[in-house]
Design a protein around this motif. Structure first.
Motif, short mmCIF file in Angstrom:
data_model
loop_
_atom_site.label_atom_id
_atom_site.label_comp_id
_atom_site.label_asym_id
_atom_site.label_seq_id
_atom_site.Cartn_x
_atom_site.Cartn_y
_atom_site.Cartn_z
N VAL A 44 23.88 -44.95 -104.36
CA VAL A 44 23.31 -45.30 -105.66
C VAL A 44 23.76 -44.23 -106.65
N LEU A 46 24.70 -42.92 -110.72
CA LEU A 46 24.54 -43.09 -112.16
C LEU A 46 25.93 -43.18 -112.76
N VAL A 65 17.14 -40.92 -114.15
CA VAL A 65 18.09 -41.38 -115.15
C VAL A 65 17.68 -40.84 -116.51
N LEU A 72 23.12 -48.13 -113.13
CA LEU A 72 23.19 -47.71 -111.74
C LEU A 72 24.22 -48.56 -110.99
#
Length: 499
Positions: A44, A46, A65, A72
């Motif tokens: 996962v 950013l 975040v 994402l």
């Protein structure tokens, strides 16, 4: 009324901006679209940054975040990646669909050095290529695998220069505490050692951390790392492969002619977090002012102490911040690749230097590698791989450093640790920086890994292969400690002559 509206608009804009700039926690679960099962080990990330996380055994993840506009990216081998805009959500549940095309493109190098599609293997395996391995430019190969291998547990010994890391592929397989749960490591078909020798590093609670031998490998020279988990995959290695196998394939020569590549990376490091300490009371015991002693903060207030001792500073020194340095690390790799139709080669020279956050600690690594592949005839091929590494540096016990720092009073500056005569400026307890500067352990490792292979393919369905390899190294360690000099005021408890 008009004036009020004019004043209100900037206020509303400021509130909106502040809300958008606030860091938020996002959590959720990743499942398989086909059957709804949870999916562990999903990356996962950013988008546009190096910030990321991985899903746990239950498919759960948590990540921070910077705002609602963040995106994402969810990705996992064999599944189509998915991008999700955060928006106003605090919980994001995602389903990933299998990508059969991606599975066809995944190539795994097996224990015999044979490349196969991952879906054609009869055992569990997962590969990490060179690009993925060097995304975050980790100094240790195993640390670079963090978050990239599903089901593997990777733990670092510490953040000091040259310190090692461990990986658990198949969990703990023995209740015997002395039994190793480390996997077997194979580099270009040669079984290599990844042990950590504790000889000469201290005893009891005074043990200095040293690296394990996989830290000798330069990640820039690696083409792929494949993790073999299944019992069928480890059968060829017998008992040594019972904990899994880490198959490392280094880069090979490609094309014709000669091509040169130079890679240089630099990074710096600082202490991420220090303990919260009180700033009102100074050195002493039971409220009494004792500047030279083991009471770091159990004395009177600073104001009361200044009446007794006019030389007392106006505020306590922030020794937890001052005791550590800004660390730095630099790696340079120069490589050559090429050859002709019948002879391919890859060679590299590398240099790595790491100055630690712990004062007077460092680590250096110099390496050279040569890989050659020779086509003798359409049916006969041969190859030679060899590497040499010289590594080592100054080590210190980080636990001992932290313990000494705990007892060192903020009444005194921890950086003021040595007198003009070269002895410790004693404040009732040992200065941690003086200990790191004078009680030294330096290791020097010379390692040579070499392998050769011959293959003969009399027919299209039969290939005879012979491999021969060697992994040998010497590890010299030298420890020093100051002796008593008989100077006035000399104090060096647990330091003078202590090895």
């Amino acid at each position: 009324m008009k004036k009020n509206s004019t004043l209100l608009l900037p206020i509303l804009l400021f509130i909106t901006f502040a809300a958008n700039a606030q860091v938020r926690d996002i959590s959720g679960k990743v499942t398989v679209a086909e059957d709804g099962s949870t999916l562990p080990g999903v990356s996962v990330r950013l988008k546009g940054t190096n910030t990321g996380a991985t899903t746990d055994a239950n498919g759960m993840f948590r990540i921070q975040v910077p705002g609602s506009g963040s995106v994402l990216v969810f990705s996992f081998i064999g599944f189509s990646p998915k991008e999700v805009t955060v928006g106003g959500q605090s919980v994001i549940n995602v389903t990933l669909s299998a990508d059969s095309k991606a599975l066809d493109e995944v190539i795994v190098t097996t224990q015999l050095g044979i490349a196969r599609q991952a879906k054609s293997l009869g055992y569990a395996a997962q590969g990490v290529n060179s690009e993925e391995l060097n995304t975050n430019r980790q100094t240790n190969l195993l640390n670079a695998l963090q978050g990239k291998v599903a089901g593997a547990t990777i733990s670092s010994v510490g953040g000091g220069p040259g310190q090692g890391a461990n990986i658990r592929i198949r969990g703990i397989n023995s209740i015997d505490a002395s039994s190793s749960n480390d996997p077997l490591y194979v580099i270009d078909g040669v079984q290599v050692d990844n042990s950590t020798s504790t000889q000469g590093v201290g005893s009891g609670t005074n043990v200095r951390s040293v690296g394990n031998r996989i830290s000798d490998i330069n990640p820039d020279e690696i083409a792929s790392v494949n993790i073999l988990k299944g019992g069928a995959a480890t059968a060829l290695y017998g008992l040594r492969g019972a904990n899994g196998v880490v198959v490392i394939t280094t880069k090979k020569g490609t094309g014709t002619g000669i091509r040169t590549n130079f890679t240089s990376t630099y990074g710096f490091e600082n202490i991420n977090k220090t303990p919260a300490v009180q700033t009102e009371y100074t050195a002493g015991i039971l409220g009494a002012y004792v500047p030279i002693g083991l009471g770091p903060a159990w004395g009177p207030t600073i104001a009361e102490a200044k009446v007794i001792d006019p030389t007392h500073p106006d505020k306590l020194f922030e020794n937890y911040k001052n005791a550590f340095d800004t660390g730095s690390q630099i790696r340079n790799t120069l490589s050559f690749t090429g050859g002709s139709e019948n002879v391919k080669f890859f060679s590299s020279l590398s240099q790595f230097a790491h100055d630690g956050m712990l004062p007077f600690t460092d680590y250096k690594n110099l390496g050279a590698r040569l890989n050659t592949d020779i086509t003798i005839s359409p049916k006969i091929k041969a190859g030679v791989n060899m590497s040499y590494t010289n590594s080592g540096g100054y080590r210190f016990d980080a636990d001992r450093f932290g313990e000494s720092l705990t007892y060192y009073s903020g009444r005194w500056d921890v950086r003021d640790y040595i007198t003009p005569e070269g002895i410790q400026r004693y404040r009732g307890t040992n200065n941690p920086i003086y200990g790191a500067a004078t009680n030294r352990l330096k290791d020097n490792v010379n390692r040579y890994i070499a392998g050769t292979n011959f293959s003969y393919a009399p027919t299209e369905w039969l290939n005879l292969n012979y491999r021969l390899g060697v992994d040998t190294y010497t590890d010299n360690r030298f420890r020093t400690a100051p002796g008593r000099r008989g100077l006035p005021g000399e104090q060096c408890r647990r330091l003078c002559g202590r090895l």
